[in-house]
Enzyme design. Structure first.
Site, PDB file in Angstrom:
ATOM      1  N   GLN A 128      -3.965  48.466  -5.844  1.00 22.95           N
ATOM      2  CA  GLN A 128      -3.036  48.387  -4.516  1.00 22.95           C
ATOM      3  C   GLN A 128      -2.465  49.082  -4.173  1.00 22.95           C
ATOM      4  O   GLN A 128      -1.469  48.754  -5.468  1.00 22.95           O
ATOM      5  CB  GLN A 128      -2.948  46.666  -4.343  1.00 22.95           C
ATOM      6  CG  GLN A 128      -2.042  46.575  -4.993  1.00 22.95           C
ATOM      7  CD  GLN A 128      -1.304  44.774  -4.662  1.00 22.95           C
ATOM      8  OE1 GLN A 128      -2.708  43.507  -4.741  1.00 22.95           O
ATOM      9  NE2 GLN A 128      -0.732  45.165  -4.764  1.00 22.95           N
TER      10      GLN A 128
ATOM     11  N   SER B 226       3.975  49.669  -3.215  1.00 22.43           N
ATOM     12  CA  SER B 226       5.042  49.905  -3.079  1.00 22.43           C
ATOM     13  C   SER B 226       5.126  51.131  -3.195  1.00 22.43           C
ATOM     14  O   SER B 226       4.203  52.266  -3.779  1.00 22.43           O
ATOM     15  CB  SER B 226       5.711  49.255  -4.431  1.00 22.43           C
ATOM     16  OG  SER B 226       5.465  47.558  -4.502  1.00 22.43           O
TER      17      SER B 226
ATOM     18  N   SER C 197      -0.797  48.832 -10.514  1.00 20.42           N
ATOM     19  CA  SER C 197      -1.245  48.609 -11.269  1.00 20.42           C
ATOM     20  C   SER C 197      -2.893  48.899 -11.763  1.00 20.42           C
ATOM     21  O   SER C 197      -3.485  48.935 -10.609  1.00 20.42           O
ATOM     22  CB  SER C 197      -1.006  47.404 -11.467  1.00 20.42           C
ATOM     23  OG  SER C 197      -0.393  46.457 -11.354  1.00 20.42           O
TER      24      SER C 197
ATOM     25  N   GLU D 218      -2.458  36.713  -2.593  1.00 30.58           N
ATOM     26  CA  GLU D 218      -2.179  37.520  -3.348  1.00 30.58           C
ATOM     27  C   GLU D 218      -1.315  36.191  -4.894  1.00 30.58           C
ATOM     28  O   GLU D 218      -1.531  35.737  -5.861  1.00 30.58           O
ATOM     29  CB  GLU D 218      -2.081  38.539  -3.750  1.00 30.58           C
ATOM     30  CG  GLU D 218      -1.306  38.832  -5.152  1.00 30.58           C
ATOM     31  CD  GLU D 218      -0.776  40.168  -5.271  1.00 30.58           C
ATOM     32  OE1 GLU D 218      -1.975  41.533  -5.666  1.00 30.58           O
ATOM     33  OE2 GLU D 218       0.019  40.564  -4.719  1.00 30.58           O
TER      34      GLU D 218
END
Lengths: 380, 304
Positions: free
Chosen positions: A128, A131, A163, A246
């Site tokens: 994803q 950020s 990640s 999430e």
């Protein structure tokens, strides 16, 4: 009000445990979900494909997309068992919990046709791209730009703390498509193939694991306009919904509870004392873990009952889970002494205690949510 | 798993609120400083609220809902002891039941005001009529009449009842604390929303809102854990975990709510003390969080 699992839910838990025993790697360890080697990535992919064949990868999805409309409770059971077994699905838990559902909710027929079978079959890893260096808790400050140029978007910018980027096939990318709009408007979601020209992934060395976080650079990356998810400039609601899913998608409390059991067992085996002081610490940690569990259950009920509305229980459960994990880590250190630092489970718990309050919306952001959504306190 | 109230439970809660609006509240509680509210308990008994756990289709979870509402209304009566603990151990119980821990340091709520007592000692559980105990009242400003109880004679309740009494008592404590915490936190949230300093409501400052948000999490954790333990009353680990967490959380709630409320919070007129003073008693009962936690660890990880 009923806290009992139904016979079907208990049978589902047994089926998941059986699948982990049959298809999981006996060598799969506490930090292997980070997929630090190509071999681990392949082990993970093979496990997910086996789960898919058993109907255990996406049971909560609608039948038309390869699921069987299982309840969110079964999704929670799946998460409890997987996280308790060091998450052998690796990053694919994200696919199941929110990426797939987001594509179902907002995707075009072509996007659904392309992505949902790949996810449902356990074939793909996603990361994803949220950020940025100057947009963490204040996600709406993101600056990565996607500029429309004919049938493509040209993406330039940088994502960070990503990640699984080293292993991902696709990135769920948020980018600014209207730089003149108010911060929360003008953001769009793009489903970007990670092998696109112009994407560079750099690992960020850190204490949490060898490959756990990355920088992802986008330099004149041409993304086909068909990769836009939902309406252009209307991605904020999509993001909020994704993050809410999430928050209750990972049963961290289960891993924490099992790590506490392991710490007590290992401390005893090592001949360490387990007197009143140690029992007090361990008992308190156990109580905090059980509270985190029941608050996560309450958050699942809220998800069922509230639909797309505000979900304060999701943030409440997240705060409680952070506290429980920290308690378990501190207790493990007290029970085991310095050997905790080289004990795989205790070491992982200590690392998790350092990072858990940062990922998926910081602890302080969760407290802001509790203040606004649950206590109705005024904004600053 | 279904974690929302059934229609019957919702109706139960609404009915309790109607009764407590008429017959409970902080003002009434203050007026009964060293007494027990027998008229309130009689009304609850007549309406079936005290026996909700033992009526057909009723559960201990229903009794927890009764306790939550009673504590939220500052009822000056041992509702939890009667509706939840006695229901778990006795076929029938008198109107006012007290709970006695024979630890020499322990104080008993409503000592000298009860019709009978359930007694927990190292040998198990027993039952004593009021005439079978000696009571030494202790002056108390802690929201409950307190005293020391010495049991002269009592009837043993049979094997295994000690564990059941302890577990039911722990669930009752967690339910009482959860409701008292919720009242304190709700009152404080209203206060910090309207109290303005430096030109803004103080609840808009993160130092205040985060402190209160953590208190809210502890409150919800206590309430849900008490309900979960009540739903499985034979699981002594859940009961001990509920009491351990509640007793820990109660300390946090007292500190946080008083800190952000300031001086008005300690006045009798304001009403925050109606819940926070009680939390001081509840969190220290049965030996307090330390004893709950040690007992919990011994249940979860018995000596091999």
């Amino acid at each position: 009000m009923n806290f009992e699992w139904t016979a079907e839910e208990q049978a589902f838990r047994e089926a998941v445990r059986d699948a982990i025993a049959r298809y999981g790697s006996p060598e799969w360890g506490p930090r292997d979900f980070e997929l630090t080697t190509p071999e681990l990535a392949e082990t993970c992919r093979a496990f997910c494909r086996a789960l898919a064949k058993e109907g255990l990868l996406t049971p909560n999805w609608p039948k038309e997309y390869g699921g069987r409309d299982a309840s969110p409770w079964e999704q929670l059971i799946l998460s409890e068992e997987m996280h308790g077994a060091f998450e052998p699905r690796g990053p694919q838990y994200m696919n199941v919990n929110w990426i797939g559902p987001a594509i179902m909710a907002y995707g075009t027929p072509r996007q659904k046709e392309l992505h949902l079978p790949l996810i449902a079959n356990g074939d793909v890893f996603w990361c994803q791209g949220f950020s940025e260096p100057d947009a963490g808790s204040d996600l709406s400050a993101m600056r990565t730009a996607a500029v429309r140029d004919g049938d493509t978007y040209v993406v330039n910018g940088q994502k960070i703390w990503t990640s699984y980027a080293h292993a991902a096939d696709y990135c769920f990318l948020l980018a600014r498509t209207d730089p003149t709009a108010e911060a929360r408007r003008g953001i769009s979601a793009l489903l970007v193939p990670m092998d696109s020209a112009g994407i560079e992934v750099r690992t960020i060395p850190n204490i949490a694991g060898a490959h756990v976080i990355h920088e992802v650079f986008f330099r004149d990356v041409h993304v086909d306009a068909s990769c836009l998810l939902g309406a252009e400039n209307d991605g904020w609601a999509l993001v909020l919904n994704s993050l809410a899913n999430e928050r209750i998608g990972i049963a961290r409390f289960e891993r924490s509870a099992r790590a506490l059991d392991a710490a007590v067992a290992n401390a005893r085996q090592a001949g360490r004392p387990f007197g009143p002081c140690e029992k007090e610490l361990a008992g308190r940690a156990l109580a905090y873990n059980e509270v985190a569990r029941v608050l996560n259950y309450a958050a699942v009920q809220e998800r069922i009952s509230a639909g797309e509305g505000p979900r304060p229980a999701a943030s409440i459960s997240r705060v409680a889970t952070v506290t429980a994990i920290r308690r378990t880590a501190e207790t493990s250190l007290e029970l085991l002494g310095q050997p905790a630092l080289v004990d795989p489970e205790a070491d992982e718990q200590l690392a998790t205690a350092t990072t858990v309050a940062i990922a998926a919306g910081s602890y302080e952001m969760q407290l802001n949510n509790v203040a606004r959504l649950s206590l109705n306190l005024p904004k600053g | 798993m279904l974690l929302q109230l059934t229609a019957d439970q919702d109706q139960l809660r609404q009915s309790l609120r109607v009764l407590f609006d008429r017959q409970a509240g902080w003002e009434r509680s203050r007026s009964l400083e060293n007494d027990v509210d027998r008229p309130l308990l009689s009304s609850m008994q007549q309406a079936g609220f005290l026996d909700v756990a033992s009526t057909e289709g009723g559960t201990l979870l229903d009794a927890v809902l009764v306790v939550e509402e009673a504590e939220a209304a500052c009822a000056r009566a041992p509702v939890a002891a009667r509706a939840l603990v006695a229901a778990r151990l006795l076929d029938s119980a008198p109107l006012v039941v007290g709970l006695v821990d024979t630890d020499p340091c322990a104080l008993t709520r409503y000592a000298g005001l009860c019709d009978a007592y359930l007694v927990l000692d190292s040998g198990g559980a027993s039952y004593a009529e009021a005439a079978q105990v000696d009571v030494t009242p202790e002056p108390s400003r802690w929201g409950y009449p307190l005293g020391r109880v010495r049991v002269r004679r009592a009837a043993r309740l049979g094997s295994g009842t000690g564990g059941r009494l302890l577990a039911a008592w722990q669930v009752a404590l967690a339910a009482e604390m959860g409701a008292a915490m919720r009242r304190a936190v709700d009152l404080t949230a209203t206060y910090v929303t309207h109290r303005t300093q430096f030109g803004r409501p103080i609840g808009s400052y993160q130092a205040v809102s985060h402190a209160l948000s953590e208190a809210k999490v502890a409150t919800e954790g206590t309430i849900w854990m008490a309900r979960r333990a009540a739903a499985d009353p034979d699981d002594t680990i859940l009961a001990a975990a509920a009491a351990t967490y509640a007793a820990d959380a109660a300390g946090l709630i007292v500190q946080r709510t008083h800190q952000v409320t300031g001086a008005i919070g300690i006045t009798r007129e304001y009403g925050l003390v109606a819940s926070t003073m009680r939390l001081g008693v509840l969190r220290s009962e049965l030996g307090g969080p330390r004893r709950h936690a040690i007992g919990l660890a011994e249940l979860r990880w018995p000596q091999p």
